[in-house]
Design a protein around this motif. Structure first.
Motif, PDB file in Angstrom:
ATOM      1  N   MET A  58      10.181 -53.135   3.666  1.00 52.18           N
ATOM      2  CA  MET A  58       9.498 -51.967   3.123  1.00 52.18           C
ATOM      3  C   MET A  58      10.435 -50.773   3.260  1.00 52.18           C
ATOM      4  O   MET A  58      11.054 -50.574   4.293  1.00 52.18           O
ATOM      5  CB  MET A  58       8.212 -51.746   3.905  1.00 52.18           C
ATOM      6  N   LYS A  59      10.518 -49.969   2.217  1.00 52.75           N
ATOM      7  CA  LYS A  59      11.301 -48.749   2.269  1.00 52.75           C
ATOM      8  C   LYS A  59      10.367 -47.592   2.595  1.00 52.75           C
ATOM      9  O   LYS A  59       9.314 -47.441   1.989  1.00 52.75           O
ATOM     10  CB  LYS A  59      11.978 -48.480   0.940  1.00 52.75           C
ATOM     11  N   TYR A  60      10.760 -46.786   3.587  1.00 56.36           N
ATOM     12  CA  TYR A  60      10.000 -45.585   3.954  1.00 56.36           C
ATOM     13  C   TYR A  60      10.834 -44.396   3.521  1.00 56.36           C
ATOM     14  O   TYR A  60      11.937 -44.181   4.041  1.00 56.36           O
ATOM     15  CB  TYR A  60       9.722 -45.551   5.457  1.00 56.36           C
ATOM     16  N   ILE A  61      10.332 -43.651   2.547  1.00 59.37           N
ATOM     17  CA  ILE A  61      11.109 -42.577   1.937  1.00 59.37           C
ATOM     18  C   ILE A  61      10.721 -41.232   2.525  1.00 59.37           C
ATOM     19  O   ILE A  61       9.539 -40.923   2.665  1.00 59.37           O
ATOM     20  CB  ILE A  61      10.909 -42.587   0.406  1.00 59.37           C
ATOM     21  N   MET A  62      11.740 -40.449   2.879  1.00 60.84           N
ATOM     22  CA  MET A  62      11.574 -39.081   3.373  1.00 60.84           C
ATOM     23  C   MET A  62      12.412 -38.170   2.488  1.00 60.84           C
ATOM     24  O   MET A  62      13.203 -38.657   1.666  1.00 60.84           O
ATOM     25  CB  MET A  62      12.078 -38.984   4.819  1.00 60.84           C
ATOM     26  N   GLN A  63      12.287 -36.891   2.670  1.00 62.27           N
ATOM     27  CA  GLN A  63      13.061 -35.954   1.869  1.00 62.27           C
ATOM     28  C   GLN A  63      14.566 -36.203   2.023  1.00 62.27           C
ATOM     29  O   GLN A  63      15.305 -36.190   1.054  1.00 62.27           O
ATOM     30  CB  GLN A  63      12.742 -34.516   2.270  1.00 62.27           C
ATOM     31  N   GLU A  64      14.997 -36.456   3.247  1.00 62.76           N
ATOM     32  CA  GLU A  64      16.424 -36.578   3.516  1.00 62.76           C
ATOM     33  C   GLU A  64      16.999 -37.954   3.218  1.00 62.76           C
ATOM     34  O   GLU A  64      18.205 -38.112   3.121  1.00 62.76           O
ATOM     35  CB  GLU A  64      16.708 -36.261   5.003  1.00 62.76           C
ATOM     36  N   GLY A  65      16.154 -38.959   3.117  1.00 63.48           N
ATOM     37  CA  GLY A  65      16.658 -40.301   2.898  1.00 63.48           C
ATOM     38  C   GLY A  65      15.549 -41.319   3.042  1.00 63.48           C
ATOM     39  O   GLY A  65      14.387 -41.025   2.790  1.00 63.48           O
ATOM     40  N   ASP A  74       2.264 -45.128   8.960  1.00 67.15           N
ATOM     41  CA  ASP A  74       2.889 -43.807   8.950  1.00 67.15           C
ATOM     42  C   ASP A  74       2.025 -42.845   9.756  1.00 67.15           C
ATOM     43  O   ASP A  74       0.908 -42.534   9.372  1.00 67.15           O
ATOM     44  CB  ASP A  74       3.029 -43.326   7.501  1.00 67.15           C
ATOM     45  N   ARG A  75       2.514 -42.367  10.885  1.00 71.68           N
ATOM     46  CA  ARG A  75       1.818 -41.397  11.731  1.00 71.68           C
ATOM     47  C   ARG A  75       2.640 -40.111  11.819  1.00 71.68           C
ATOM     48  O   ARG A  75       2.520 -39.348  12.770  1.00 71.68           O
ATOM     49  CB  ARG A  75       1.609 -41.979  13.135  1.00 71.68           C
ATOM     50  N   SER A  76       3.492 -39.897  10.820  1.00 70.10           N
ATOM     51  CA  SER A  76       4.375 -38.737  10.850  1.00 70.10           C
ATOM     52  C   SER A  76       3.609 -37.446  10.593  1.00 70.10           C
ATOM     53  O   SER A  76       2.506 -37.440  10.052  1.00 70.10           O
ATOM     54  CB  SER A  76       5.492 -38.892   9.820  1.00 70.10           C
ATOM     55  N   VAL A  77       4.226 -36.352  11.010  1.00 69.21           N
ATOM     56  CA  VAL A  77       3.702 -35.012  10.786  1.00 69.21           C
ATOM     57  C   VAL A  77       4.830 -34.201  10.167  1.00 69.21           C
ATOM     58  O   VAL A  77       5.945 -34.189  10.680  1.00 69.21           O
ATOM     59  CB  VAL A  77       3.240 -34.352  12.112  1.00 69.21           C
ATOM     60  N   ASN A  78       4.554 -33.555   9.041  1.00 74.37           N
ATOM     61  CA  ASN A  78       5.531 -32.685   8.403  1.00 74.37           C
ATOM     62  C   ASN A  78       5.066 -31.245   8.569  1.00 74.37           C
ATOM     63  O   ASN A  78       3.913 -30.933   8.284  1.00 74.37           O
ATOM     64  CB  ASN A  78       5.644 -32.995   6.904  1.00 74.37           C
ATOM     65  N   VAL A  79       5.967 -30.384   9.032  1.00 76.01           N
ATOM     66  CA  VAL A  79       5.656 -28.968   9.194  1.00 76.01           C
ATOM     67  C   VAL A  79       6.558 -28.186   8.250  1.00 76.01           C
ATOM     68  O   VAL A  79       7.783 -28.265   8.351  1.00 76.01           O
ATOM     69  CB  VAL A  79       5.874 -28.491  10.651  1.00 76.01           C
ATOM     70  N   LEU A  80       5.937 -27.451   7.332  1.00 76.37           N
ATOM     71  CA  LEU A  80       6.666 -26.639   6.360  1.00 76.37           C
ATOM     72  C   LEU A  80       6.422 -25.172   6.680  1.00 76.37           C
ATOM     73  O   LEU A  80       5.270 -24.742   6.781  1.00 76.37           O
ATOM     74  CB  LEU A  80       6.194 -26.971   4.940  1.00 76.37           C
ATOM     75  N   ALA A  81       7.504 -24.411   6.857  1.00 78.17           N
ATOM     76  CA  ALA A  81       7.398 -22.994   7.218  1.00 78.17           C
ATOM     77  C   ALA A  81       7.864 -22.133   6.054  1.00 78.17           C
ATOM     78  O   ALA A  81       9.053 -22.113   5.737  1.00 78.17           O
ATOM     79  CB  ALA A  81       8.240 -22.710   8.463  1.00 78.17           C
ATOM     80  N   PRO A  82       6.935 -21.415   5.399  1.00 81.32           N
ATOM     81  CA  PRO A  82       7.313 -20.555   4.276  1.00 81.32           C
ATOM     82  C   PRO A  82       8.022 -19.295   4.789  1.00 81.32           C
ATOM     83  O   PRO A  82       7.382 -18.343   5.232  1.00 81.32           O
ATOM     84  CB  PRO A  82       5.980 -20.239   3.605  1.00 81.32           C
TER      85      PRO A  82
END
Length: 147
Positions: free
Chosen positions: A1-8, A19-27
């Motif tokens: 299985m491929k797990y795709i993220m922004q960086e790769g 998937d138990r990831s957490v993404n934090v986006l700071a404007p």
């Protein structure tokens, strides 16, 4: 299985991966420092449905967040998928915290998108973060190997 993220991407071995990831986006462009948008994943406890999950979350917030107050509690949809919006305030270290949470059920899983603005939200900042939440769309995983 491929797990795709922004960086790769990662190639994961066979077996069950959740998937138990957490993404934090700071404007960085908003005038209120500390504003953010968090994408998190959760699993509903076995034998519960989304209404049970929502009630449990609200109970947890009432218990753990000082001066927790719900401003809005509505069902809607995002990209054709059901979503439940909670808009609320609470006190953190004696300071006001404002949040909008979009809770999207996906089978036994939950994707939550939470916008946070420290203090009293500026109307344009609130709208921008809400628009970001509403813009969420599911996509099909790629069928071809990524090279």
């Amino acid at each position: 299985m491929k797990y795709i993220m922004q960086e790769g991407y990662l190639t994961l071995t066979s077996g069950e991966w959740q998937d138990r990831s957490v993404n934090v986006l700071a404007p960085q462009h908003l005038k209120t420092k500390g504003a953010n948008l968090v994408v998190a994943r959760d699993t509903m406890p076995m034998g519960t449905d989304v209404q049970d999950y929502l009630e449990q979350q609200k109970q947890t917030f009432r218990k753990e967040l000082a001066e927790f107050r719900i401003l809005a509690d509505v069902e809607d949809s995002i990209g054709g998928h059901p979503v439940h919006f909670l808009e609320f305030t609470w006190k953190g270290d004696g300071k006001d915290v404002y949040q909008i949470m979009g809770i999207i059920p996906v089978h036994e899983n939950i994707i939550s998108l939470t916008a946070t603005i420290p203090g009293t939200p500026d109307k344009s900042e609130r709208e921008e973060l809400l628009e970001a939440i509403i813009s969420f769309r599911f996509h099909d995983p790629p069928q071809e190997p990524v090279t």
